[in-house]
Design an enzyme around this catalytic site. Structure first.
Site, PDB file in Angstrom:
ATOM      1  CB  SER A 131       5.004  -1.645  12.002  1.00 41.59           C
ATOM      2  OG  SER A 131       4.695  -0.323  12.278  1.00 41.59           O
ATOM      3  CD  GLU A 133      -3.648  -2.349   7.322  1.00 40.96           C
ATOM      4  OE1 GLU A 133      -2.610  -2.624   6.595  1.00 40.96           O
ATOM      5  OE2 GLU A 133      -4.261  -1.189   6.975  1.00 40.96           O
ATOM      6  CD  GLU A 144      -2.701   5.690   6.687  1.00 42.63           C
ATOM      7  OE1 GLU A 144      -3.029   5.717   5.214  1.00 42.63           O
ATOM      8  OE2 GLU A 144      -1.882   5.030   7.189  1.00 42.63           O
ATOM      9  CE  LYS A 154      -0.213   3.324   4.803  1.00 45.09           C
ATOM     10  NZ  LYS A 154      -0.048   3.590   6.242  1.00 45.09           N
ATOM     11  CG  ASN A 200      -1.659   1.300   1.306  1.00 48.10           C
ATOM     12  OD1 ASN A 200      -1.850   2.252   0.459  1.00 48.10           O
ATOM     13  ND2 ASN A 200      -2.194   1.469   2.535  1.00 48.10           N
ATOM     14  N   GLY A 219       2.307   2.469  10.679  1.00 46.61           N
ATOM     15  CA  GLY A 219       3.165   3.357  10.464  1.00 46.61           C
ATOM     16  C   GLY A 219       4.037   4.045  11.955  1.00 46.61           C
ATOM     17  CG  HIS A 234      -5.810   2.136   5.143  1.00 55.63           C
ATOM     18  ND1 HIS A 234      -5.477   3.263   5.914  1.00 55.63           N
ATOM     19  CD2 HIS A 234      -4.849   1.347   5.149  1.00 55.63           C
ATOM     20  CE1 HIS A 234      -4.189   2.748   6.289  1.00 55.63           C
ATOM     21  NE2 HIS A 234      -3.923   1.803   5.759  1.00 55.63           N
TER      22      HIS A 234
HETATM   23  P1  PGA Z   1       2.660   0.565   7.591  1.00 54.33           P
HETATM   24  O1  PGA Z   1       1.254   0.708   6.888  1.00 54.33           O
HETATM   25  O2  PGA Z   1       3.217  -0.912   6.984  1.00 54.33           O
HETATM   26  O3  PGA Z   1       3.506   1.548   7.007  1.00 54.33           O
HETATM   27  O4  PGA Z   1       2.419   0.268   9.025  1.00 54.33           O
HETATM   28  C1  PGA Z   1       0.402  -0.614   6.606  1.00 54.33           C
HETATM   29  C2  PGA Z   1      -0.952  -0.151   6.346  1.00 54.33           C
HETATM   30  O5  PGA Z   1      -1.348   1.002   6.422  1.00 54.33           O
HETATM   31  O6  PGA Z   1      -1.354  -0.576   5.187  1.00 54.33           O
END
Ligand code: PGA
Length: 251
Positions: free
Chosen positions: A212, A167, A97, A11, A9, A173, A95
């Site tokens: 992460s 998640e 976000e 982003k 992803n 992140g 997601h």
């Molecule tokens: P990350 O994000 O691996 O940077 O923690 C995962 C995601 O949001 O899909």
């Protein structure tokens, strides 16, 4: 047997130039990925580039979001048919976000799942609790509510056409990863909940972990019985790191 899926992803990261470098790296290394299916979910505007570079390779691609609507007066939105037009196989829906910064409700996310599925895209449905919700002990309530919205709108059989991703918001992140046991507990809970409706759908459902995930922690997460791959943010932006996670599924 569920084939693991490792999906990047990206982003809102990258440029035409950096994506070319990243995809060149993935294409030259993907031969070492023996077990997992590999996909990247790109910013929509770069999908034509991604398609041109990945067509005919072992790497699939997808979008990060889509509209609930098929077409019409929805300025700025992207329809499922448009993602398909550029060869997408997958699209991420719900997601955290999007839920947080764009106020996407469980019902809206279910509508996006439905729109993707109706068009023949495979939706990757994200669920997960915040740190506050985990500390309150309501993780299962939260992910159940997010999952149930899709089951209620589309029926449990619809999950056979999708992928689920757990998640935990506090792990995204942040460098904090759920322990393999913490993740496995929630994955098992989700699968059992689906099995309460349909055991076959539950058995076939791929449940990815995201938050992460890195080459250094991927193998122990992927070794868990109910963890069927990963949804990778930060570590999907470097070919070496992303391939390191993909090959961790080789066993
Ligand atoms: P990350 O994000 O691996 O940077 O923690 C995962 C995601 O949001 O899909």
């Amino acid at each position: 047997m569920r084939q693991p899926l490792v999906a990047g992803n990206w982003k809102m990261n990258g440029s035409r130039a950096s994506i070319k470098v990243l995809l060149d790296g993935l294409k030259s290394g993907v031969g070492s990925v023996k077990v997992a299916e590999v996909a990247v979910c790109a910013p929509a505007i770069y999908l034509p580039d991604v398609q041109a570079q990945l067509q005919g390779t072992a790497i699939a691609w997808g979008g990060q979001d889509l509209s609930t609507e098929a077409s019409g007066a929805f300025t700025g939105e992207i329809a499922a048919s448009m993602l398909l037009d550029f060869g997408c196989k997958y699209v991420i829906v719900g997601h955290s976000e999007r839920r947080e910064y764009h106020q996407e409700s469980d019902l809206m996310v279910a509508g996006k799942f439905a729109a993707a599925r109706a068009a023949g895209l495979i939706p990757i449905l994200c669920v997960g609790e915040t740190l506050e919700e985990r500390e309150q002990g309501i993780t299962e309530d939260v992910v159940a509510r997010q999952l149930d919205a899709v089951i209620k709108l589309e029926g449990v059989a619809a999950l056979a056409d999708g992928v689920l991703a757990y998640e935990p918001v506090w792990a995204i992140g942040t460098g904090l990863t759920a322990t393999p046991e913490q993740a496995q507990d929630v994955h098992a809970f989700l699968r059992t909940r689906v099995a309460g409706h349909d055991a076959d759908v539950a058995d076939g459902l791929r449940i990815l972990y995201g938050g992460s995930m890195k080459p250094g922690n991927a193998a122990e997460l992927l070794a868990k019985a109910d963890i069927d791959g990963g949804l990778i943010g930060g570590a999907s932006l470097k070919a070496e790191d992303f391939l390191g996670i993909c090959t961790a599924a080789n066993g």
